[in-house]
Scaffold this active site. Structure first.
Site, PDB file in Angstrom:
ATOM      1  N   CYS A  46      33.483 -10.971   7.876  1.00  0.00           N
ATOM      2  CA  CYS A  46      32.155 -11.276   8.396  1.00  0.00           C
ATOM      3  C   CYS A  46      32.119 -12.690   8.982  1.00  0.00           C
ATOM      4  O   CYS A  46      32.642 -12.919  10.059  1.00  0.00           O
ATOM      5  CB  CYS A  46      31.103 -11.074   7.305  1.00  0.00           C
ATOM      6  SG  CYS A  46      29.413 -10.941   7.954  1.00  0.00           S
ATOM      7  N   HIS A  90      32.311  -5.500   5.937  1.00  0.00           N
ATOM      8  CA  HIS A  90      32.614  -5.908   4.560  1.00  0.00           C
ATOM      9  C   HIS A  90      33.473  -4.850   3.867  1.00  0.00           C
ATOM     10  O   HIS A  90      32.958  -3.994   3.138  1.00  0.00           O
ATOM     11  CB  HIS A  90      31.319  -6.126   3.778  1.00  0.00           C
ATOM     12  CG  HIS A  90      30.560  -7.337   4.181  1.00  0.00           C
ATOM     13  ND1 HIS A  90      30.656  -8.541   3.519  1.00  0.00           N
ATOM     14  CD2 HIS A  90      29.701  -7.545   5.216  1.00  0.00           C
ATOM     15  CE1 HIS A  90      29.878  -9.433   4.111  1.00  0.00           C
ATOM     16  NE2 HIS A  90      29.294  -8.851   5.148  1.00  0.00           N
ATOM     17  N   GLU A 140      35.338  -5.095   1.323  1.00  0.00           N
ATOM     18  CA  GLU A 140      35.338  -5.214  -0.135  1.00  0.00           C
ATOM     19  C   GLU A 140      34.333  -4.278  -0.794  1.00  0.00           C
ATOM     20  O   GLU A 140      34.506  -3.890  -1.957  1.00  0.00           O
ATOM     21  CB  GLU A 140      35.054  -6.663  -0.556  1.00  0.00           C
ATOM     22  CG  GLU A 140      33.628  -7.150  -0.362  1.00  0.00           C
ATOM     23  CD  GLU A 140      33.327  -7.680   1.031  1.00  0.00           C
ATOM     24  OE1 GLU A 140      32.310  -8.377   1.198  1.00  0.00           O
ATOM     25  OE2 GLU A 140      34.109  -7.388   1.960  1.00  0.00           O
TER      26      GLU A 140
END
EC number: 6.3.4.2
Length: 594
Positions: free
Chosen positions: A390, A516, A518
């Site tokens: 990001c 993102h 994750e």
């Protein structure tokens, strides 16, 4: 409240102190019940008045977890997804602010027919109706609800009252309460003390709720004598006093609870008899790999703005655990504040000695940006594996523009609205947005991956879906210049307008993404980008040259359907309409420490 037939409810509360791990307990129980063949939904009730955590500082709330449908939610939903290997949604997180907002909106519309709107019954009924709606819209056997906060907090009282009324209406065979408490170990006396648990249960009883099961967190295992004592003074069967002593990793908690037979006690109390024996072979193997890797260790720096509070990067830290297991290495993570590198005397060679990878983390606002850019430059010039997420991708673009493309005054308009070379700019559809909460580009969007790139290699496919949370994007006016200097735009939106992934081909591993990743890494589905990055760090630690990616099972990222792809492909060039129409967001005001 009309309750769908055969749905059972479990409420998880906490006492004595906060941060005992109600989220981990809820996720672990959900995983155990799912492994026995039950259909499980899990949700979090938060007592704060914010509509969602989207505008809250990371120092107060930690990570904001974004779901596929664009909800900004509590980080505990990340635990739910990682443990159960299932996606959550807006319906999985309810705040007291959202409850009050709904009640007030109804009052303004005249829904209460001139009546005096009160906590009882109107607010309580709203909470009960939300739970009934979740049950009605899904085909579930059990719904687990974690109530945030600690017993005794005034903010949680409406949620507790709703639970009390529901249990009265449904009966003990349809709803139970699991109360998580703390049994401290006093070293001077070499004793576990049960008095805090007794007082916590007493406070719960004052709300009209008798806990059905007690789970006792402790530093040491609970003896049978301690369990009998707790059960006696808390009016609970000693078989329903579950010990949960400290584990080496949170992923061992389900195994500990299985040994303590928590799932069997829940099944018995709810009258659920048709279930299978749990198959946790994969889970045990995963825990063994986490604790005892056989292929060495790597050290990765996470450069961020909120490094004093690791919960701000919870999903990133968990993704490294998953990727460490998939690469059979131990991943040591060092959190370094970006502002440290803004000092001209910062010695990168000394500070990063023994480091095998650098991740520049997400964030908002201009504090520490030049430090992030400096970390990225060092990783690029020294050939250290680099991964940007990001804001990390945006900073990588700024660094590349300044130091490779010779655009010395390049910047993002988030940090300098009058930047001479605005390589990162506000998205077109964001320029008229005035509100902060609920207005960013949020949720799952598709990405087309370019053939022959590192992204293509690690994903093993050309179409992916990833979760987003941002307002700013790469400025396409600079694409050609970047490509002329060696930057590869390896992932874009289906219409080609929005840059999603960038990489440098003549580098061991230099990959940055606007989304993102994750948020989609799980125990049984490690994210391919984290797997690839840790694999690159592993190779760098061993030989310091172009890494060979470790093999990975191909099941981890489900392919988007043809219908979803077609729907996304029909979006306008500005991509102004979200696939999920109720998305929302905010930005820099969360960085209270700017």
């Amino acid at each position: 409240m009309a309750r769908p037939k055969n749905v059972k409810y479990v409420f998880v509360t906490g006492g004595v102190v906060s941060s005992l791990g109600k989220g981990i307990l809820s996720a672990s129980l959900g995983m155990l019940l799912k492994s026995r063949g039950l259909r499980v939904a899990i949700q979090k009730y938060d007592p704060y008045i914010n509509v969602d955590p989207g505008t809250m500082s990371p120092y107060q709330h930690g990570e904001v977890y974004v779901t596929d449908d664009g909800a900004e939610t509590d980080l505990d939903l990340g635990h739910y997804e990682r443990f159960l290997n299932e996606s959550t949604s807006q319906a999985s997180n309810l705040t007291m602010g959202r409850v009050y907002k709904s009640v007030i909106d109804k009052e303004r519309r005249g829904a209460y027919l001139g009546g005096t709107v009160q906590v009882v019954p109107h607010v309580i009924d709203e909470i009960k109706d939300r739970l009934a709606e979740l049950a009605k819209n899904g085909n579930y056997d059990v719904i687990i609800t974690e109530i945030g906060g600690t017993i005794g907090d005034i903010e949680s009282l409406p949620f507790l009252e709703a639970m009390r009324q529901m249990k009265l209406d449904m009966g003990d065979r349809n709803l139970l309460n699991i109360h998580l408490t703390f049994v401290p170990y006093i070293r001077a006396a070499s004793e576990l003390k049960t008095k805090p648990t007794q007082h916590s249960v007493k406070m719960l009883l004052e709300t009209g709720i008798q806990p059905d099961i007690l789970v006792c967190r402790s530093e040491k295992p609970l003896s049978s004598e301690i369990k009998r004592k707790v059960g006696h003074f808390c009016n609970v069967n000693n078989l329903d006093v579950i010990g949960l002593n400290d584990c080496d990793t949170i992923y061992e908690v389900p195994l500990t609870l299985l040994q303590e037979q928590l799932d069997l006690r829940v099944l018995k109390k709810l009258g659920l008899k048709k279930f299978k024996e749990p198959d946790l072979v994969y889970w045990r193997e995963f825990c063994n790999k986490v604790k005892h890797p056989t292929s060495g260790e790597v050290t990765i720096v996470v450069c961020g703005k909120y490094t004093e509070y690791p919960d701000a990067y919870k999903s990133i830290l968990e993704a490294f655990i998953h990727a460490g297991a998939s690469n059979d290495v131990k991943v040591h993570v060092r959190l370094i504040g970006a502002e440290a590198a803004e000092n001209e005397a910062y010695d990168f060679a000394r500070e990063l000695e023994g480091v095998h990878g650098i991740l520049v983390a997400p964030g908002f606002g201009d504090r520490g940006i030049e430090g992030k850019v400096a970390f990225i430059r060092y990783a690029r010039e020294q050939g250290i594996p680099f991964f940007g997420i990001c804001l990390g991708m945006q900073c990588a673009s700024v660094e590349f523009a300044r130091n490779v493309c010779n655009l010395a005054e390049a910047n993002s308009t988030e940090f300098n609205k009058r930047a001479r070379y605005p390589v990162i700019d506000l998205m077109e559809q964001q320029k008229k947005v005035k509100e902060k909460g609920g207005t960013m580009r949020l949720g799952s969007y598709p990405c087309i991956i370019k053939e022959g790139t590192k992204a293509n290699e690690v994903y093993g496919k050309f179409l992916i879906n990833e979760r987003h949370r941002h307002r700013f994007e790469f400025n396409n006016a600079y694409r050609e210049t970047f490509e002329e200097h060696g930057m590869v735009f390896s992932g874009t939106s289906p219409n080609g307008e929005l840059v999603e992934i960038i990489e440098i081909k003549d580098h061991p591993w230099f990959v940055a993404v606007q989304f993102h990743p994750e948020l989609k890494s799980r125990v049984q589905a490690v994210h391919p980008l984290f797997h690839g990055f840790v694999g690159a760090a592993k190779s760098y630690a061993a030989v310091g040259h172009q890494p060979e990616l470790a093999a990975i099972e191909p099941h981890f990222m489900p392919e988007p359907t043809a219908e979803a792809y077609a729907a996304y492909s029909e979006e306008s060039s500005a991509e102004s309409k979200s696939f999920f129409p109720d998305n929302g967001g905010h930005d820099e005001e969360r960085d209270s420490g700017q």
